[in-house]
Design an enzyme around this catalytic site. Structure first.
Site, mmCIF file in Angstrom:
data_model
loop_
_atom_site.group_PDB
_atom_site.id
_atom_site.type_symbol
_atom_site.label_atom_id
_atom_site.label_comp_id
_atom_site.label_asym_id
_atom_site.label_seq_id
_atom_site.Cartn_x
_atom_site.Cartn_y
_atom_site.Cartn_z
ATOM 1 N N ARG A 17 -7.427 11.242 -6.498
ATOM 2 C CA ARG A 17 -8.667 10.532 -6.193
ATOM 3 C C ARG A 17 -9.861 11.504 -6.221
ATOM 4 N NH1 ARG A 17 -11.467 9.270 -1.465
ATOM 5 N NH2 ARG A 17 -12.108 7.086 -1.189
ATOM 6 N N ASP A 71 -6.794 -3.316 -7.326
ATOM 7 C CA ASP A 71 -7.347 -3.924 -6.128
ATOM 8 C C ASP A 71 -7.524 -5.407 -6.369
ATOM 9 O OD1 ASP A 71 -8.545 -2.745 -3.460
ATOM 10 O OD2 ASP A 71 -9.682 -4.535 -3.992
ATOM 11 N N ARG A 120 -3.812 6.889 0.584
ATOM 12 C CA ARG A 120 -4.337 8.136 1.150
ATOM 13 C C ARG A 120 -3.376 8.887 2.053
ATOM 14 N NH1 ARG A 120 -9.852 5.239 2.913
ATOM 15 N NH2 ARG A 120 -8.319 3.567 2.973
ATOM 16 N N ARG A 158 0.822 -1.220 0.000
ATOM 17 C CA ARG A 158 0.000 0.000 0.000
ATOM 18 C C ARG A 158 0.854 1.269 0.000
ATOM 19 N NH1 ARG A 158 -5.452 -0.669 2.027
ATOM 20 N NH2 ARG A 158 -6.139 -2.570 1.026
ATOM 21 N N TYR A 161 -14.397 -12.422 0.605
ATOM 22 C CA TYR A 161 -15.180 -11.238 0.200
ATOM 23 C C TYR A 161 -16.393 -11.642 -0.628
ATOM 24 C CZ TYR A 161 -11.572 -8.073 1.893
ATOM 25 O OH TYR A 161 -10.711 -7.377 2.694
HETATM 26 O O1 CP3 Z 1 0.169 -1.719 -2.423
HETATM 27 C C1 CP3 Z 1 -0.198 -0.856 -3.269
HETATM 28 O O2 CP3 Z 1 0.218 0.330 -3.235
HETATM 29 C C2 CP3 Z 1 -1.092 -1.305 -4.414
HETATM 30 C C3 CP3 Z 1 -2.477 -1.063 -4.299
HETATM 31 C C4 CP3 Z 1 -3.428 -2.016 -3.589
HETATM 32 C C5 CP3 Z 1 -4.707 -1.579 -3.186
HETATM 33 N N1 CP3 Z 1 -5.413 -2.650 -2.737
HETATM 34 C C6 CP3 Z 1 -5.186 -0.205 -3.305
HETATM 35 C C7 CP3 Z 1 -6.330 0.221 -2.495
HETATM 36 C C8 CP3 Z 1 -3.352 -3.373 -3.306
HETATM 37 C C9 CP3 Z 1 -2.179 -4.327 -3.480
HETATM 38 C C10 CP3 Z 1 -4.623 -3.765 -2.767
HETATM 39 C C11 CP3 Z 1 -4.986 -5.142 -2.405
HETATM 40 C C12 CP3 Z 1 -6.131 -5.382 -1.509
HETATM 41 N N2 CP3 Z 1 -7.384 -4.847 -1.579
HETATM 42 C C13 CP3 Z 1 -6.134 -6.322 -0.461
HETATM 43 C C14 CP3 Z 1 -4.988 -7.225 -0.106
HETATM 44 C C15 CP3 Z 1 -3.895 -6.462 0.502
HETATM 45 C C16 CP3 Z 1 -3.935 -6.423 1.990
HETATM 46 O O3 CP3 Z 1 -4.024 -5.312 2.512
HETATM 47 O O4 CP3 Z 1 -3.828 -7.491 2.576
HETATM 48 C C17 CP3 Z 1 -7.418 -6.304 0.135
HETATM 49 C C18 CP3 Z 1 -7.861 -7.128 1.321
HETATM 50 C C19 CP3 Z 1 -8.199 -5.382 -0.597
HETATM 51 C C20 CP3 Z 1 -9.646 -5.058 -0.398
HETATM 52 C C21 CP3 Z 1 -9.796 -3.630 -0.117
HETATM 53 N N3 CP3 Z 1 -9.724 -2.649 -1.069
HETATM 54 C C22 CP3 Z 1 -9.939 -2.991 1.148
HETATM 55 C C23 CP3 Z 1 -10.059 -3.713 2.477
HETATM 56 C C24 CP3 Z 1 -9.921 -1.609 0.910
HETATM 57 C C25 CP3 Z 1 -9.919 -0.488 1.935
HETATM 58 C C26 CP3 Z 1 -11.210 0.171 2.105
HETATM 59 C C27 CP3 Z 1 -11.015 1.448 2.917
HETATM 60 O O5 CP3 Z 1 -11.914 2.264 2.837
HETATM 61 O O6 CP3 Z 1 -9.982 1.622 3.560
HETATM 62 C C28 CP3 Z 1 -9.801 -1.411 -0.479
HETATM 63 C C29 CP3 Z 1 -9.716 -0.114 -1.189
HETATM 64 C C30 CP3 Z 1 -8.340 0.295 -1.544
HETATM 65 N N4 CP3 Z 1 -7.503 -0.455 -2.300
HETATM 66 C C31 CP3 Z 1 -7.694 1.530 -1.231
HETATM 67 C C32 CP3 Z 1 -6.437 1.481 -1.822
HETATM 68 C C33 CP3 Z 1 -5.378 2.560 -1.817
HETATM 69 C C34 CP3 Z 1 -8.309 2.686 -0.444
HETATM 70 C C35 CP3 Z 1 -9.309 3.311 -1.373
HETATM 71 C C36 CP3 Z 1 -9.464 4.793 -1.190
HETATM 72 O O7 CP3 Z 1 -8.652 5.553 -1.739
HETATM 73 O O8 CP3 Z 1 -10.445 5.158 -0.555
#
Ligand code: CP3
Length: 357
Positions: free
Chosen positions: A41, A78, A32, A28, A155
């Site tokens: 965003r 994602d 944000r 990640r 999920y």
């Molecule tokens: O690592 C990186 O920089 C690459 C980007 C990346 C994202 N999601 C961007 C993202 C990666 C590798 C993921 C994978 C992902 N997504 C996982 C596995 C990784 C881990 O953390 O174990 C999971 C479980 C998800 C599912 C998911 N997507 C969640 C739980 C969330 C967060 C929701 C929240 O509101 O916090 C997302 C959304 C997401 N994916 C964000 C980002 C940067 C936040 C979205 C935003 O900008 O609001």
């Protein structure tokens, strides 16, 4: 293709070849906590609009690399793009995280699941990979990724995040054959997705088994491990210098390190609940290791962050016969939105300084 890379530390470390410094990237690393991410965003309107636009996905992928001398880029996307392309209808509720309009609950839902076409339904991801690879210009390698079959199934069955995994665990206990059928189709999709990312230009591939650690060891061996092993066995990673190493990351995977090391993956990513000295001893040089600083360390003073980074580096060496080879530095899980970018700079600098050979 890796011969044209200006910085190939990541690929060399994943192959357990000597490097001048231990490579570092952060799960990640785009997100944000960066004001420029929040601006992109806001302009895009939503996370999904940004992720589905290859130019914007490329922009946010490159943002952390402009600030910090990281040794890899990771595709901005994602894990839930795959179930979305399988027809589940992904959406995000502010403050609640990801949700699906049509979760998988009944036999008929499982029967309807099919492997999506990578160059139509998931074209935007492949276009993002191609765009990022071009814009990186060989500066550092690009990591592609997928969720693990078990984590995606969590999920897909729960319909979003979960505190107790009630629905999918009930399915595992009561209808194991139905869950296995579902995991089989998801695994086919994951293999096709990772292969397509590699062909589009991803130079290393990571599987996120974020929720494998919620399973008892017996259930992990039934519902997560065999599908990770199948990916490691069947995924075509290319040949020679262009071969893309496979990293299996899992939260809570410490009980299973020996099995993961024997899976055929190139590297195993671990969280911070196991010492890297113990982890390195247990994998015994069969795979590279990635990790494993507690992400909360980034809330500490930069001086403390540097000390903790040195500890992680030295723990790995202690368990690996005194050698730093075969280690990729990372956090034990992803970064959080309230982290300070200056602390990230201090961490990356400390890893490179302390590990210089
Ligand atoms: O690592 C990186 O920089 C690459 C980007 C990346 C994202 N999601 C961007 C993202 C990666 C590798 C993921 C994978 C992902 N997504 C996982 C596995 C990784 C881990 O953390 O174990 C999971 C479980 C998800 C599912 C998911 N997507 C969640 C739980 C969330 C967060 C929701 C929240 O509101 O916090 C997302 C959304 C997401 N994916 C964000 C980002 C940067 C936040 C979205 C935003 O900008 O609001």
């Amino acid at each position: 293709m890796s011969d044209t890379l200006a910085n190939d530390r990541l690929l060399r470390a994943l192959r357990r070849q000597p490097v001048d410094r231990t490579p570092v990237w952060l799960m990640r690393q785009a997100g944000r906590y960066l004001p420029e991410y929040r601006a992109t965003r806001a302009a895009a309107g939503s996370f999904l609009a940004m992720a589905k636009n290859p130019e914007l996905a490329c922009e946010v992928t490159l943002q952390p690399l402009r600030r910090f001398p990281l040794d890899a880029a990771i595709l901005f996307s994602d894990i839930l793009t795959v179930p979305d392309a399988m027809g589940l209808g992904l959406y995000f509720v502010e403050g609640e995280g990801p949700k699906f309009e049509r979760p998988v609950r009944e036999e008929a839902d499982v029967a309807r699941l099919a492997v999506p076409d990578m160059e139509t339904e998931l074209r935007y991801v492949m276009d993002a990979v191609r765009t990022i690879r071009r814009e990186l210009g060989g500066k550092v390698p690009l990591i592609g990724f997928s969720g693990s079959p078990w984590t995606l199934a969590c999920y897909m069955v729960e319909g979003g995040g979960s505190d107790n995994y009630a629905r999918i665990k009930a399915m595992a206990f009561d209808r194991p054959e139905l869950l296995h059928r579902m995991l089989g189709t998801i695994t086919d999709a994951v293999i096709a997705y990772l292969s397509a990312q590699r062909v589009a230009g991803a130079q290393a591939l990571q599987v996120f088994d974020t929720w494998g650690g919620v399973l008892s060891p017996a259930l992990y061996r039934q519902f997560s491990l065999p599908y990770l092993e199948r990916i490691a066995r069947e995924l075509d990673r290319g040949e020679g210098d262009a071969r893309a190493p496979l990293i299996l990351f899992g939260k809570g995977n410490a009980p299973h390190l020996e099995a993961l090391a024997a899976s055929g993956a190139d590297a195993v990513g671990v969280d911070w609940l196991v010492g890297l000295d113990e982890a390195a001893r247990r994998v015994g040089g069969r795979v590279a290791l990635q990790g494993n600083l507690d992400p909360a360390t980034l809330y500490a003073h930069p001086r403390v962050i540097a000390g903790e980074a040195a500890r992680v580096l030295d723990d790995y060496a202690a368990g690996n016969g005194g050698s730093r080879e075969g280690h990729v530095f990372n956090l034990g899980h992803g970064m959080s939105p309230d982290m300070n970018p200056e602390h990230v700079a201090a961490l990356v600098e400390a890893v490179h300084a302390h590990s210089a050979r």
